[in-house]
Motif scaffolding. Sequence first.
Motif, PDB file in Angstrom:
ATOM      1  N   UNK A 145       0.781  -1.218   0.000  1.00  0.00           N
ATOM      2  CA  UNK A 145       0.000   0.000   0.000  1.00  0.00           C
ATOM      3  C   UNK A 145       0.817   1.275   0.000  1.00  0.00           C
ATOM      4  N   UNK A 146       1.429   1.596   1.142  1.00  0.00           N
ATOM      5  CA  UNK A 146       2.061   2.904   1.291  1.00  0.00           C
ATOM      6  C   UNK A 146       3.086   3.248   0.197  1.00  0.00           C
ATOM      7  N   UNK A 147       3.953   2.315  -0.218  1.00  0.00           N
ATOM      8  CA  UNK A 147       4.898   2.722  -1.269  1.00  0.00           C
ATOM      9  C   UNK A 147       4.255   2.816  -2.653  1.00  0.00           C
ATOM     10  N   UNK A 191       7.056  -2.156  10.213  1.00  0.00           N
ATOM     11  CA  UNK A 191       7.874  -0.934  10.283  1.00  0.00           C
ATOM     12  C   UNK A 191       7.308   0.038  11.307  1.00  0.00           C
ATOM     13  N   UNK A 192       6.000   0.238  11.235  1.00  0.00           N
ATOM     14  CA  UNK A 192       5.365   1.196  12.154  1.00  0.00           C
ATOM     15  C   UNK A 192       5.454   0.682  13.588  1.00  0.00           C
ATOM     16  N   UNK A 193       5.222  -0.612  13.766  1.00  0.00           N
ATOM     17  CA  UNK A 193       5.295  -1.181  15.118  1.00  0.00           C
ATOM     18  C   UNK A 193       6.715  -1.093  15.673  1.00  0.00           C
ATOM     19  N   UNK A 200       4.887  -5.987   6.161  1.00  0.00           N
ATOM     20  CA  UNK A 200       6.129  -5.226   6.367  1.00  0.00           C
ATOM     21  C   UNK A 200       5.852  -3.772   6.717  1.00  0.00           C
ATOM     22  N   UNK A 201       4.773  -3.233   6.195  1.00  0.00           N
ATOM     23  CA  UNK A 201       4.396  -1.858   6.522  1.00  0.00           C
ATOM     24  C   UNK A 201       3.958  -1.795   7.985  1.00  0.00           C
TER      25      UNK A 201
END
Length: 331
Positions: A258-260, A287-289, A283-284
């Motif tokens: 999503x984000x990238x 990363x945030x966690x 993976x998104x």
Amino acid sequence: MNQVSSYFPALRLRRLRQSSALRSLVSESSLQPSDLIWPIFLREGENIKQPIDSMPGVFRYSVDQALEVAKEALDLGIPAICLFPHTESDKRSADCSEAWNPKNLSNVATRTIKKALPELAIMTDVALDTYSDTGHDGFLVNGEVLNDSTVEALVKQALSQAEAGADIIGPSDMMDGRIGAIREALERAEYDNVMLLSYAAKYASTFYGPFREAVGTYGALNGDKKSYQIDPANSNEALRCVARDLAEGADMVMIKPGMPYLDICRKVKDGFGVPTFAYQVSGEYAMIMAASRNGWLDLEKAMFESLMAFKRAGCDGILTYFALAVAKKMN
Ligand code: PBG
């Protein structure tokens, strides 16, 4: 786009940002629990809630526990969950036949949850990776992931999921022709209301790493998925995949990760005007966690900002591991 018609000081764009009342009045996007699909990992057994190391706060649930959390999600206004089974290695095989076993973990969970919570939409995953001994989404023969024989297997898998009561079938395998083949088989079997949410623009991404731990394919996967998932350098190709899948009978499409890939979300929404979803992948989430656990990011703010970005980019909904936490905060 209109030109700016006045200049400073007549134009002070900060006037619109001066209070929370005004900011909410001019807000262009909104995020609701009804925008979310919550992916849930399943495992065999009873009364089990097993943590996943690379995804803190995410668990593998036995079916009885999955039912409990599904109930919680529905009560919080989440309209759909998506099931991913962790398949034990003794149920993986070269022919992947567990994928269309009417009593496999995913189908048992679908039946159980659908019976108890008929209003909750259930999405299931079509791909062979959790059933193969290679970790690939299709049959690997002499180093090649075969397309057409894989599609035949995917059709059997999709039919068994429809039979179990899935509302939304999500082919995530990226084989050519699978949407058309599955749609035709569903029509023939009179599952004409079963929806296809195609993982149409699915990239060969490193951000799927933690998911592969979650479903147990991490050790198995040898090599990469570049011969069937899209090159991260490409965007025209993603649009061709979307156009093709819609023509073959997809009801909704997904962009993943999503984000990238928010540029792709916007292009798909503007170009096709169809229900468009993005998957904020493992993976998104990780990363945030990880950053928030180090005290480097505010978890709650990062969670909301990242999800709002999908709405701004034109997505109608988001598959996210944050769904339950976000819905709880909103309620
Ligand atoms: C498998 C599948 C994957 C994901 C969803 N379905 C992994 C892959 O393609 O290797 C990834 C989801 C995530 O990372 O959260 N077909």
